[in-house]
Design an enzyme around this catalytic site. Structure first.
Site, PDB file in Angstrom:
ATOM      1  N   SER A 266       0.735  -1.018   0.086  1.00  0.00           N
ATOM      2  CA  SER A 266       0.129  -0.271  -0.006  1.00  0.00           C
ATOM      3  C   SER A 266       0.438   1.268   0.040  1.00  0.00           C
ATOM      4  O   SER A 266       2.330   1.046   0.207  1.00  0.00           O
ATOM      5  CB  SER A 266      -0.865  -0.351   1.460  1.00  0.00           C
ATOM      6  OG  SER A 266      -0.317   0.476   2.342  1.00  0.00           O
ATOM      7  N   LYS A 267       0.088   2.283  -0.504  1.00  0.00           N
ATOM      8  CA  LYS A 267       0.548   3.758  -0.296  1.00  0.00           C
ATOM      9  C   LYS A 267       1.290   3.881   1.295  1.00  0.00           C
ATOM     10  O   LYS A 267       3.050   4.617   1.038  1.00  0.00           O
ATOM     11  CB  LYS A 267      -0.020   5.098  -0.645  1.00  0.00           C
ATOM     12  CG  LYS A 267       0.424   5.977  -0.501  1.00  0.00           C
ATOM     13  CD  LYS A 267      -0.591   7.235  -0.550  1.00  0.00           C
ATOM     14  CE  LYS A 267      -0.280   8.419   0.484  1.00  0.00           C
ATOM     15  NZ  LYS A 267       0.639   8.929   1.339  1.00  0.00           N
ATOM     16  N   ARG A 268       0.979   3.255   2.079  1.00  0.00           N
ATOM     17  CA  ARG A 268       1.778   3.348   3.466  1.00  0.00           C
ATOM     18  C   ARG A 268       3.241   3.034   3.516  1.00  0.00           C
ATOM     19  O   ARG A 268       3.983   3.171   4.150  1.00  0.00           O
ATOM     20  CB  ARG A 268       0.364   2.877   4.445  1.00  0.00           C
ATOM     21  CG  ARG A 268       0.199   4.007   5.517  1.00  0.00           C
ATOM     22  CD  ARG A 268      -0.949   3.740   6.257  1.00  0.00           C
ATOM     23  NE  ARG A 268      -2.264   3.437   5.561  1.00  0.00           N
ATOM     24  CZ  ARG A 268      -2.875   2.530   5.883  1.00  0.00           C
ATOM     25  NH1 ARG A 268      -1.991   1.841   6.862  1.00  0.00           N
ATOM     26  NH2 ARG A 268      -3.856   1.617   5.323  1.00  0.00           N
TER      27      ARG A 268
END
Ligand code: GLU
Length: 515
Positions: A266-268
């Site tokens: 994910s972007k996180r």
């Protein structure tokens, strides 16, 4: 491969920036189309109007163009089967939903949000294994299966909100083939009666996707694994419409996993671990949050694409570094893996490095010049090209060049203390003087000749390499790291080398005196 011309599509929803996982799906479609001389289509699936993110569509096209993934048909490109944006095809879908109602494969449902919540509560309380709208629960709900025909008509005429739901058949087994996973068998009783048409007049993804794949004559659906649970419903829809014989072949490609293999990338994860997950810079229109793209992080598109292709696909041989043409000729769905592919940023950098070292010094110099200009440095093209040829072996990105090699353009202003303090002494100082005078008479400054010269110098003066080279390197470039001392001398040339050796001596003396 059958004789029907291959037609594949990448069908993103512009509900956010295109993630590199999406780029990989687009790439697999593209490689497959090119390999079989087929057609690669881009279709924008924007029926979920509430979730549209402004700028996401432009971002998508900019990213794919940068990656060299160019469509044969699509918005902007055009084609026989357009329009290619579902919002421009809105009028098409209702007729298909009506067709399903007419032949008993779909029904109107009038349930309110409260009624749907109450249904879930009821099912939870009765310890039902699922709390979904399906063959077990539908007969307790407000729909055209339970209400009298006149009431249904009255409600529709009156303008009551309703949705159209699939009537998933009871006790049927859905079987289909996935080119990566093989035969998939799903009991229809486990499926819910998915909404096909919403009360706002828009079709849902499921209906629009299947209808468009049919109308656009798609032969192969290559998409992310997250869509695998939707495939049985899509297979049922093909059957309901009587399109079974021309149903596309399904391929669900593995997820991109976090570097530790635990869960979807994910972007996180990118933010946390310091790597991009978007192809080019993205600025969130609502929060204003900015995310760095692979492009701005310093990647060239070719190695990025090469890296992405190999996350989930392995060509027959062991070859890793490939051009787009190599990938096209080698691509095969049979070699796409089932298991998720771990994202490894170090590997991505390695691909960029491999690409970088194949580029000529002069090509790199043309790209490096603006950096030098910004720093008010003027240097000849030939010199910058030679420097780039040396630096490329030590860097993953062009953007590392300045940091790795600024000393080629200006004298260092700091010197490695540990080296100076342990290596600078009267003997070396005397040898520096001799070195200067010998360098004055050295005529050939090519790397090999400097190498020979320095080794001869060591021998003549009874010096070990470890006594002279580290401190000589620090005198020339300030640090113990960097290219070989021969390359440095060869590149800096006689005058600059002598100047730097000379000017370092008083500095080194001072550093020692402070011991
Ligand atoms: N619109 C879906 C998405 O956003 C497409 C899924 C498919 O390819 O069927 O990924």
């Amino acid at each position: 491969m059958n004789e029907i011309p291959v037609r594949v599509r990448f069908a993103p929803s512009p509900t956010g920036p295109l993630h590199i996982g999406g780029v990989r799906t687009a790439l697999y479609n593209y490689l497959f189309a090119r390999k079989y001389h087929g057609t690669f289509i881009i279709r924008i699936e924007d029926t979920d109007q509430n979730r549209l993110v402004s700028g996401a569509e432009d971002y998508l096209f900019e990213s794919l163009a940068w990656c060299g993934i160019i469509s044969d048909e699509g918005p902007g490109t055009g084609g026989e089967y357009g329009p290619y944006r579902q919002s421009e095809r809105k009028e098409i879908y209702r007729e298909y939903a009506d067709r399903l109602i007419a032949n008993g494969h779909a029904y109107y449902a009038f349930d309110t949000v409260e009624e749907l919540d109450a249904m879930r509560e009821r099912l939870k309380a009765s310890e039902s294994s699922t709390q979904q709208y399906d063959c077990n629960s539908r007969m307790a709900m407000k729909n055209s299966l339970t209400l009298a025909a006149e009431e249904v008509q009255t409600r529709i005429t009156r303008g009551d909100p309703y949705v159209i739901r699939t009537k998933v058949p009871e006790n049927e087994t859905v079987i289909f083939n996935d080119l990566v996973r093989g035969e998939m068998v799903v009991e229809a009783n486990q499926l819910d009666d998915k909404v096909l048409f919403k009360s706002d007049g828009w079709p849902t993804y499921h209906l629009a996707n299947v209808v468009d794949d049919y109308l656009m004559k798609i032969t192969h659906v290559i998409r992310g694994e997250e869509w695998l649970p939707s495939a049985p419903l899509h297979v049922l829809l093909y059957k309901f419409f009587g399109w079974e014989s021309i149903m596309p072949q399904f391929t669900h490609v593995p997820l991109l996993l976090r570097p530790d293999g635990n869960g979807k990338l994910s972007k996180r994860d990118g933010d946390r671990l310091g790597f991009p997950v978007f192809p080019v810079n993205w600025s969130d229109p609502l929060s204003g949050e900015k995310s760095t793209g692979f492009r701005e992080r310093g990647f060239f598109p070719q190695p990025l694409i090469n890296f992405l292709a190999l996350l989930g696909w392995h060509p027959a041989g062991d070859k890793e570094v490939m051009t787009m043409e190599d990938m096209i000729s080698e691509f095969s769905i049979e070699h796409v893996h089932k298991a998720g592919a771990r994202f490894d940023f170090e590997k991505a950098k390695w691909f960029n490095h491999e690409y970088l070292i194949k580029m000529s010094g002069s090509r790199l110099a043309a790209m490096f010049f603006p950096v030098l200009q910004e720093k008010n440095i003027s240097a000849s093209e030939e010199f910058v090209a030679r420097v780039c040829d040396v630096l490329k072996h030590r860097c993953s990105f062009l953007s590392d060049f300045w940091e790795s090699g600024s000393f080629f353009f200006r004298q260092p202003d700091s010197f490695d203390e540990v080296i100076v303090k342990s290596k600078w002494n009267e003997k070396v100082k005397r040898n520096f003087e001799m070195l200067i005078s010998e360098l004055n008479s050295l005529s050939d400054f090519t790397g090999a000749s400097v190498d020979q010269f320095l080794h001869r110098f060591l021998g003549q003066n009874n010096l070990k390499a470890g006594e002279l080279f580290p401190v000589l390197r620090v005198a020339l470039i300030g640090t113990k790291n960097g290219p070989s001392v021969f390359e440095i001398i060869s590149l800096l040339g006689r005058d600059e080398v002598i100047k730097r050796i000379r000017s370092s001596q008083p500095i080194f003396d001072k550093m020692i005196s402070m011991l």
